[in-house]
Design an enzyme around this catalytic site. Structure first.
Site, PDB file in Angstrom:
ATOM      1  N   GLY A  38      -5.365  -9.387 -23.199  1.00 32.02           N
ATOM      2  CA  GLY A  38      -4.873  -9.500 -24.569  1.00 32.02           C
ATOM      3  C   GLY A  38      -4.161  -8.217 -24.929  1.00 32.02           C
ATOM      4  O   GLY A  38      -4.645  -7.117 -24.595  1.00 32.02           O
ATOM      5  N   ASP A 234       1.586  -2.386 -22.931  1.00 37.01           N
ATOM      6  CA  ASP A 234       0.413  -2.086 -23.759  1.00 37.01           C
ATOM      7  C   ASP A 234      -0.153  -0.714 -23.414  1.00 37.01           C
ATOM      8  O   ASP A 234      -0.601   0.025 -24.298  1.00 37.01           O
ATOM      9  CB  ASP A 234      -0.662  -3.149 -23.547  1.00 37.01           C
ATOM     10  CG  ASP A 234      -0.179  -4.539 -23.901  1.00 37.01           C
ATOM     11  OD1 ASP A 234       0.636  -4.661 -24.834  1.00 37.01           O
ATOM     12  OD2 ASP A 234      -0.617  -5.497 -23.246  1.00 37.01           O
ATOM     13  N   GLN A 264      -0.619   2.931 -14.296  1.00 34.34           N
ATOM     14  CA  GLN A 264      -1.206   1.612 -14.532  1.00 34.34           C
ATOM     15  C   GLN A 264      -0.588   0.527 -13.660  1.00 34.34           C
ATOM     16  O   GLN A 264      -1.294  -0.353 -13.157  1.00 34.34           O
ATOM     17  CB  GLN A 264      -1.074   1.261 -16.016  1.00 34.34           C
ATOM     18  CG  GLN A 264      -1.944   0.108 -16.473  1.00 34.34           C
ATOM     19  CD  GLN A 264      -1.215  -1.222 -16.464  1.00 34.34           C
ATOM     20  OE1 GLN A 264      -0.006  -1.275 -16.304  1.00 34.34           O
ATOM     21  NE2 GLN A 264      -1.957  -2.298 -16.643  1.00 34.34           N
ATOM     22  N   ARG A 267      -1.872  -0.392 -10.072  1.00 30.82           N
ATOM     23  CA  ARG A 267      -3.204  -0.982  -9.937  1.00 30.82           C
ATOM     24  C   ARG A 267      -3.150  -2.446 -10.369  1.00 30.82           C
ATOM     25  O   ARG A 267      -2.313  -2.822 -11.185  1.00 30.82           O
ATOM     26  CB  ARG A 267      -4.200  -0.230 -10.831  1.00 30.82           C
ATOM     27  CG  ARG A 267      -4.285   1.255 -10.545  1.00 30.82           C
ATOM     28  CD  ARG A 267      -5.050   1.974 -11.640  1.00 30.82           C
ATOM     29  NE  ARG A 267      -5.249   3.379 -11.320  1.00 30.82           N
ATOM     30  CZ  ARG A 267      -5.800   4.262 -12.155  1.00 30.82           C
ATOM     31  NH1 ARG A 267      -6.216   3.881 -13.349  1.00 30.82           N
ATOM     32  NH2 ARG A 267      -5.936   5.522 -11.781  1.00 30.82           N
TER      33      ARG A 267
END
EC number: 2.7.1.15
Length: 286
Positions: A38, A234, A264, A267
Site C-alpha cells: 500500500g 513511496d 530499495q 531488493r
C-alpha cells in the site's frame, strides 16, 4: 517533530512473470510472495526507517491484524490504525525480469475512514509537523484541510491519479508529488502545473523539484541494477518527508531520497525493502 500519514495498508500479492501480461493472455508465474504494501504503508515504513517519528492513520480488516503488527514492527505508531469489518485492501502485482511492474488494487478497509478518525489522530499535531497523503484512502480533503489549518506541511502523492481528487485537495497542499505520466495528465487537465511546489519523479533518470519563482532543482538517480521497482516512489517520498522533517534543505532531502530509492529497488518487495538511515549514510559515503 512528527510525520503523520493518512495512508493505505494493503496485502501485496507479488507474482514474478516472464513478461507483463497482454490483454487476454494467461501467464504462468515463476514466483509468488505476499507482504505488507500500500502506498501509505510503504511511505510510513520508509519515513520511520529514515529516522522520523511516524504516526499512521489508516484501517485494516478483521483478518488484517498482521499488517498492523508489521507496521508497528518497523517503528510506526499504529495507535490510529483502526480494525473494522471491511476486508483489508490488497494489490495484485506482476513483476517482469526487467523489474517493471503492473498493479491492480482493491481498496477495502482503506476507504472506510471518516472525519472523526482524522480529527482524533491530528489532535496533537501543529506547525512543524508533516501530513502525507495519497489517493488510496477516503477523506483526503478533510485531512488536508485540518492539517493546513494547523500549519502543518502537507505532502500529497497524486496516485493513483484522479484529476477531480487532485483539484479538491490542492488548495491545502504545500508539496505535490507525481511521476512523469501523472504530471502529463495534470498539465492536460489544468493547462499546466499548479502554483504549488511540485516534485516530478522520473524513474531511473531522477527527480525534479519545481517551485514557483525559483529555478527547478533536478537530482539525478544513482545507477544500480534493479531487482523490483515496486514501492520505489513511496520510498523516495517517505525518505524525503523524513529528511525535511529533520531540517534538511531541498537538495539534501532529495539526495537522501534518491539514495534510499536506489537501495530499495535492488531488493525484492515494497515495505520490507525500505533501507535504514544508516544504510543510506553508507551508500552516500561509498
Amino acid at each position: 517533530m512528527t510525520v503523520y500519514n493518512l495512508g493505505s495498508i494493503n496485502a501485496d500479492h507479488v507474482y514474478a512473470v516472464p513478461h507483463l501480461p497482454a490483454p487476454g493472455e494467461t501467464l504462468a508465474a515463476t514466483g509468488y510472495s505476499i507482504g505488507l504494501g500500500g502506498k501509505g504503508a510503504n511511505q510510513s515504513v520508509a519515513a520511520a526507517k529514515a529516522g522520523a517519528r511516524v504516526l499512521h492513520i489508516g484501517a485494516v480488516g478483521p483478518e488484517g491484524l498482521w499488517a498492523r503488527e508489521a507496521l508497528a514492527g518497523y517503528g510506526v505508531d499504529v495507535s490510529h490504525v483502526a480494525r473494522g469489518t471491511e476486508a483489508t485492501g490488497h494489490a495484485i502485482i506482476n513483476v517482469d525480469p526487467a523489474a517493471e511492474n503492473a498493479i491492480v488494487l482493491y481498496s477495502g478497509a482503506n476507504q472506510t475512514l471518516g472525519a472523526a478518525a482524522i480529527g482524533a489522530a491530528l489532535a496533537g499535531a501543529g506547525p512543524g509537523d508533516t501530513l502525507m497523503l495519497q489517493n488510496e484512502t477516503s477523506v483526503q480533503v478533510i485531512a488536508a484541510q485540518m492539517a493546513a489549518a494547523k500549519g502543518m506541511r502537507v505532502i500529497y502523492s497524486a496516485a493513483p491519479f484522479d484529476l477531480g481528487a487532485v483539484k479538491a485537495v490542492l488548495p491545502h497542499v504545500g508539496l505535490l508529488v507525481m511521476n512523469e505520466i501523472e504530471a502529463g495528465m495534470m498539465r492536460d487537465g489544468l493547462g499546466g502545473l499548479p502554483a504549488v511546489d511540485v516534485i516530478v519523479t522520473k524513474g531511473a533518470r531522477g527527480a525534479e523539484w519545481i517551485s514557483v519563482g525559483a529555478e527547478p532543482l533536478f537530482v539525478p538517480s544513482f545507477k544500480v541494477l534493479p531487482v523490483d521497482t515496486t514501492g520505489a516512489g513511496d520510498c523516495f517520498i517517505g525518505t524525503l518527508a523524513a529528511a525535511l522533517d529533520a531540517g534538511l534543505d531541498r537538495a539534501g532531502g532529495m539526495r537522501r531520497a534518491a539514495a534510499a530509492a536506489a537501495i530499495q529497488v535492488t531488493r525484492k518487495g515494497a515495505a520490507q525493502a525500505m533501507p535504514s538511515a544508516s544504510e543510506v549514510d553508507a551508500f552516500l559515503q561509498g
